[in-house]
Design a protein around this motif. Structure first.
Motif, PDB file in Angstrom:
ATOM      1  N   MET A  32       3.693   7.962 -11.046  1.00  0.00           N
ATOM      2  CA  MET A  32       3.740   6.514 -10.848  1.00  0.00           C
ATOM      3  C   MET A  32       3.722   6.167  -9.370  1.00  0.00           C
ATOM      4  SD  MET A  32       6.494   5.352 -13.780  1.00  0.00           S
ATOM      5  CE  MET A  32       6.451   3.655 -13.215  1.00  0.00           C
ATOM      6  N   GLU A  33       4.473   6.921  -8.561  1.00  0.00           N
ATOM      7  CA  GLU A  33       4.502   6.672  -7.113  1.00  0.00           C
ATOM      8  C   GLU A  33       3.126   6.876  -6.494  1.00  0.00           C
ATOM      9  OE1 GLU A  33       7.377   9.319  -5.517  1.00  0.00           O
ATOM     10  OE2 GLU A  33       9.105   8.322  -6.435  1.00  0.00           O
ATOM     11  N   LEU A  34       2.443   7.935  -6.913  1.00  0.00           N
ATOM     12  CA  LEU A  34       1.124   8.236  -6.344  1.00  0.00           C
ATOM     13  C   LEU A  34       0.093   7.186  -6.745  1.00  0.00           C
ATOM     14  CD1 LEU A  34       1.215  12.074  -6.951  1.00  0.00           C
ATOM     15  CD2 LEU A  34       0.927  10.992  -4.703  1.00  0.00           C
ATOM     16  N   ALA A  35       0.130   6.758  -8.004  1.00  0.00           N
ATOM     17  CA  ALA A  35      -0.803   5.721  -8.450  1.00  0.00           C
ATOM     18  C   ALA A  35      -0.547   4.417  -7.703  1.00  0.00           C
ATOM     19  CB  ALA A  35      -0.677   5.510  -9.955  1.00  0.00           C
ATOM     20  N   ALA A  36       0.727   4.094  -7.506  1.00  0.00           N
ATOM     21  CA  ALA A  36       1.071   2.888  -6.751  1.00  0.00           C
ATOM     22  C   ALA A  36       0.599   3.011  -5.304  1.00  0.00           C
ATOM     23  CB  ALA A  36       2.579   2.654  -6.801  1.00  0.00           C
ATOM     24  N   HIS A  37       0.720   4.210  -4.737  1.00  0.00           N
ATOM     25  CA  HIS A  37       0.261   4.441  -3.363  1.00  0.00           C
ATOM     26  C   HIS A  37      -1.248   4.224  -3.262  1.00  0.00           C
ATOM     27  CE1 HIS A  37       0.073   6.118   0.663  1.00  0.00           C
ATOM     28  NE2 HIS A  37      -0.872   6.964   0.254  1.00  0.00           N
ATOM     29  N   ALA A  38      -1.992   4.728  -4.258  1.00  0.00           N
ATOM     30  CA  ALA A  38      -3.443   4.529  -4.257  1.00  0.00           C
ATOM     31  C   ALA A  38      -3.782   3.042  -4.298  1.00  0.00           C
ATOM     32  CB  ALA A  38      -4.070   5.251  -5.449  1.00  0.00           C
ATOM     33  N   ARG A  39      -3.043   2.287  -5.103  1.00  0.00           N
ATOM     34  CA  ARG A  39      -3.280   0.846  -5.173  1.00  0.00           C
ATOM     35  C   ARG A  39      -2.976   0.170  -3.838  1.00  0.00           C
ATOM     36  NH1 ARG A  39      -4.338  -1.534  -9.888  1.00  0.00           N
ATOM     37  NH2 ARG A  39      -4.151  -0.341 -11.834  1.00  0.00           N
ATOM     38  N   GLU A  40      -1.912   0.599  -3.180  1.00  0.00           N
ATOM     39  CA  GLU A  40      -1.551   0.022  -1.886  1.00  0.00           C
ATOM     40  C   GLU A  40      -2.635   0.298  -0.843  1.00  0.00           C
ATOM     41  OE1 GLU A  40       2.183   1.779  -0.979  1.00  0.00           O
ATOM     42  OE2 GLU A  40       3.291   0.661  -2.517  1.00  0.00           O
ATOM     43  N   VAL A  41      -3.151   1.523  -0.840  1.00  0.00           N
ATOM     44  CA  VAL A  41      -4.204   1.873   0.125  1.00  0.00           C
ATOM     45  C   VAL A  41      -5.453   1.030  -0.129  1.00  0.00           C
ATOM     46  CG1 VAL A  41      -5.775   3.711   0.880  1.00  0.00           C
ATOM     47  CG2 VAL A  41      -3.362   4.226   0.492  1.00  0.00           C
ATOM     48  N   CYS A  42      -5.819   0.877  -1.398  1.00  0.00           N
ATOM     49  CA  CYS A  42      -6.999   0.084  -1.729  1.00  0.00           C
ATOM     50  C   CYS A  42      -6.823  -1.379  -1.338  1.00  0.00           C
ATOM     51  CB  CYS A  42      -7.308   0.192  -3.220  1.00  0.00           C
ATOM     52  SG  CYS A  42      -8.004   1.784  -3.722  1.00  0.00           S
ATOM     53  N   ALA A  43      -5.622  -1.909  -1.566  1.00  0.00           N
ATOM     54  CA  ALA A  43      -5.360  -3.303  -1.227  1.00  0.00           C
ATOM     55  C   ALA A  43      -5.340  -3.510   0.287  1.00  0.00           C
ATOM     56  CB  ALA A  43      -4.031  -3.746  -1.840  1.00  0.00           C
ATOM     57  N   GLU A  44      -4.675  -2.598   0.994  1.00  0.00           N
ATOM     58  CA  GLU A  44      -4.555  -2.730   2.448  1.00  0.00           C
ATOM     59  C   GLU A  44      -5.914  -2.670   3.135  1.00  0.00           C
ATOM     60  OE1 GLU A  44      -2.513  -0.384   6.264  1.00  0.00           O
ATOM     61  OE2 GLU A  44      -1.995   0.187   4.191  1.00  0.00           O
TER      62      GLU A  44
END
Length: 258
Positions: A112-124
């Protein structure tokens, strides 16, 4: 080409070789033995300076290592890419998503943390949806493992749509599509699963386990004779295979028939 330079284009030999390897990735990933591609990419990456080109070579190394069932190496490469500062955002998002998928079964919180991190990178970095696709697929797998089946179907549907829009028929498309069909079976919709399996030629990928998925759907529909033929055929093929997962998938068929 790894050691020389390209005087006309201004790129080093390693960079030219990296572009060639990136183009060959699809062949290594589906048809040509991955061990060859893995050796090429490892040598090329060692010659490249830090930067996006090297990051992509490292990511391809991880994907090819998956083909060879070298999962400790896969985890090492991807974890290093996610933890290191300076990894190209496009590659970091993909690496985090793939690592999330690999962590779903044994380390769901980490996934879950890694998937959330991927979303954060894509959004940023305002990346397009294709770079988020591995994370979407991982979230769907996590939902499946946690028996949130409707969420799993929705997630796999989105991942299949995203993968298919950019890749044609590749291993990623095959895995997402057959995951969707499997989730449809689990939600009590074997007809939809059959439509999915019959909708395209999955055999273009060495990750193809569509005969087993189709067999399970047929069993749910009471068509066990047809299912048995598929199970036996896939089983004989698995005996000639070189991938552990092929033999593992082959065992699902007899278990379902039993």
């Amino acid at each position: 080409m790894v050691r020389g330079d390209d005087p006309g284009g201004g790129e080093s030999g390693a960079e030219v070789a990296a572009h060639m390897a990136f183009g060959c990735h699809g062949l290594w990933d589906t048809r040509i033995p991955a061990i060859e591609g893995s050796r090429w990419v490892e040598q090329i990456a060692a010659e490249l300076p830090l930067g996006e080109c090297r990051d992509w070579m490292q990511y391809i190394r991880a994907v090819l290592a998956m083909q060879l069932d070298e999962f400790p190496e896969v985890h090492r490469i991807l974890d290093e890419m996610v933890r290191e500062h300076g990894t190209a955002p496009m590659v970091e998002a993909q690496a985090a998503g793939l690592l999330a998928f690999l962590s779903c079964r044994q380390h769901p919180a980490r996934a879950m943390e890694l998937a959330a991190h991927a979303r954060e990178v894509c959004a940023e970095h305002r990346l397009s949806g294709e770079y988020l696709t591995p994370a979407v697929w991982a979230e769907a797998c996590l939902a499946l493992y946690e028996s949130r089946l409707e969420e799993a179907v929705e997630g796999f549907s989105l991942a299949y749509e995203l993968f298919g829009s950019i890749d044609g028929v590749t291993n990623q498309v095959v895995m997402a599509g057959l995951s969707l069909a499997s989730a449809q079976i689990l939600t009590g919709d074997p007809i939809a699963a059959l439509d999915m399996v019959d909708g395209r030629d999955w055999s273009l990928s060495i990750w193809d386990s569509s005969p087993i998925v189709k067999a399970v759907a047929l069993i749910d529909l009471g068509r066990t004779t047809e299912a048995a033929d598929l199970v036996v055929g896939f089983g004989y093929g698995a005996l000639r295979g070189r991938l552990n997962r092929t033999a593992n998938d082959a065992l699902v068929g007899p278990a379902a028939l039993a």
